[in-house]
Design an enzyme around this catalytic site. Structure first.
Site, PDB file in Angstrom:
ATOM      1  N   GLY A 102      19.984 -60.872  -6.919  1.00 35.11           N
ATOM      2  CA  GLY A 102      20.213 -61.924  -5.930  1.00 35.11           C
ATOM      3  C   GLY A 102      21.566 -61.824  -5.256  1.00 35.11           C
ATOM      4  O   GLY A 102      21.747 -62.330  -4.140  1.00 35.11           O
ATOM      5  N   ILE A 156      20.239 -63.577 -10.077  1.00 34.33           N
ATOM      6  CA  ILE A 156      19.518 -64.809 -10.392  1.00 34.33           C
ATOM      7  C   ILE A 156      19.520 -65.052 -11.902  1.00 34.33           C
ATOM      8  O   ILE A 156      19.384 -64.121 -12.705  1.00 34.33           O
ATOM      9  CB  ILE A 156      18.082 -64.762  -9.838  1.00 34.33           C
ATOM     10  CG1 ILE A 156      17.439 -66.160  -9.874  1.00 34.33           C
ATOM     11  CG2 ILE A 156      17.233 -63.750 -10.559  1.00 34.33           C
ATOM     12  CD1 ILE A 156      16.180 -66.272  -9.051  1.00 34.33           C
ATOM     13  N   GLU A 174      15.623 -56.225  -9.066  1.00 36.83           N
ATOM     14  CA  GLU A 174      14.354 -56.943  -9.235  1.00 36.83           C
ATOM     15  C   GLU A 174      13.229 -56.057  -9.753  1.00 36.83           C
ATOM     16  O   GLU A 174      12.377 -56.506 -10.532  1.00 36.83           O
ATOM     17  CB  GLU A 174      13.928 -57.590  -7.901  1.00 36.83           C
ATOM     18  CG  GLU A 174      14.727 -58.824  -7.517  1.00 36.83           C
ATOM     19  CD  GLU A 174      16.029 -58.509  -6.794  1.00 36.83           C
ATOM     20  OE1 GLU A 174      16.655 -59.448  -6.282  1.00 36.83           O
ATOM     21  OE2 GLU A 174      16.430 -57.314  -6.742  1.00 36.83           O
ATOM     22  N   ASP A 182      12.713 -60.906  -2.983  1.00 37.10           N
ATOM     23  CA  ASP A 182      12.002 -61.748  -2.002  1.00 37.10           C
ATOM     24  C   ASP A 182      12.878 -62.749  -1.254  1.00 37.10           C
ATOM     25  O   ASP A 182      12.353 -63.634  -0.578  1.00 37.10           O
ATOM     26  CB  ASP A 182      10.846 -62.498  -2.682  1.00 37.10           C
ATOM     27  CG  ASP A 182      11.294 -63.417  -3.814  1.00 37.10           C
ATOM     28  OD1 ASP A 182      12.511 -63.506  -4.073  1.00 37.10           O
ATOM     29  OD2 ASP A 182      10.418 -64.043  -4.444  1.00 37.10           O
TER      30      ASP A 182
END
Length: 275
Positions: free
Chosen positions: A126, A70, A149, A157
């Site tokens: 991600g 991400i 993460e 998530d």
């Protein structure tokens, strides 16, 4: 659903010989997943799902990495996106953003066509969420992975913690998610995250395309049924899966694909299936 090729900002989509190739295309940013890319991924797989001539999809990355995960600038911009003078409404907005990002990646799973992920270089954060939605994963020897993460102080998530335990087992997922440590292609193969390791990125692309071509030559309705049944069985009991399988074949078995496969077998020729 329209079968007109959408305009993409961060991915490229090509279709040849019944195989669609989706390539993450921000090489200067190591294919970091900004908001535009999240939206492009969903639009790409919705398009492939609706396109009759696309029977299989390959997902890969442009440049020296599959994806660095991400885009942190996107993360930092979330505050302004969900801003409200009501704390409850602000948190509801954040929940809706997360649910939408989850749905973006679920588009790979929702796509009726098998999706083969071809990973080279980095596959971080991600990127792990993304490839766990694919039907199969392959990588080159230079690939490395990290559930990153934890190192930016958040709980992954958008799918890793839900899908990865079904692929490699709960114990390994806990270790990798708690530590965020890097693991290489050999370990990815050892824990069964990837089906096969290829010598180089070039060999990876050639090898995955050969597998995709083999799948594309099979009866399309049957291939879609296999995907539907395996995904359903993952989340249901054996009895539920058998019942659904019987219902599916009651609806789909007597198809032109079945007739063509049988006739081709009897005539010792290659079957030709309609899209």
């Amino acid at each position: 659903m329209s079968t007109e090729l959408p305009v993409f900002e961060t991915v490229t989509v090509t279709v040849a010989d019944h195989v669609a190739t989706v390539r993450l295309n921000r090489p200067e940013k190591m294919n970091a997943m900004n908001l535009a890319m999240w939206h492009d991924i969903r639009r790409a797989f919705d398009y492939i799902d609706a396109l009759p001539e696309a029977r299989v999809a390959v997902l890969e990355g442009e440049g020296r990495a599959f994806t660095s995960g991400i885009d942190l600038q996107m993360m930092m911009g979330l505050s302004s996106q969900i801003q409200s003078d009501c704390d409850g409404r602000m948190r509801e907005s954040l929940r809706r953003v997360i649910l939408d990002l989850q749905d973006t990646l679920t588009s790979l799973e929702r796509c009726r066509k098998p999706v083969l992920a071809a990973v080279h270089g980095a596959c971080v954060g991600g990127g792990i969420d993304l490839i766990t939605c694919a039907d199969m994963r392959y990588c080159s020897a230079d690939a490395w992975f990290s559930i990153k993460e934890i190192d930016i102080g958040m709980t992954a998530d958008v799918g890793t913690l839900q899908r990865l335990p079904k692929l490699i087992g709960e114990g390994m997922v806990r270790e990798l998610a708690y530590t965020g440590r890097k693991f290489d292609a050999a370990e990815a193969k050892d824990v069964r995250l990837v089906n096969r390791v290829f010598e180089s990125p070039e060999a990876l692309r050639d090898g995955v395309r050969a597998i995709a071509a083999e799948i594309a030559a099979k009866a399309p309705l049957a291939v879609r049924g296999v995907k539907e049944m395996i995904t359903y069985a993952r989340d249901h009991t054996v009895a539920d899966g058998l019942n659904y399988n019987a219902t599916w074949n009651a609806a789909m078995l007597m198809s032109a694909d079945l007739q063509e496969a049988m006739m081709a077998g009897m005539a010792k020729r290659t079957p030709q299936f309609r899209d």
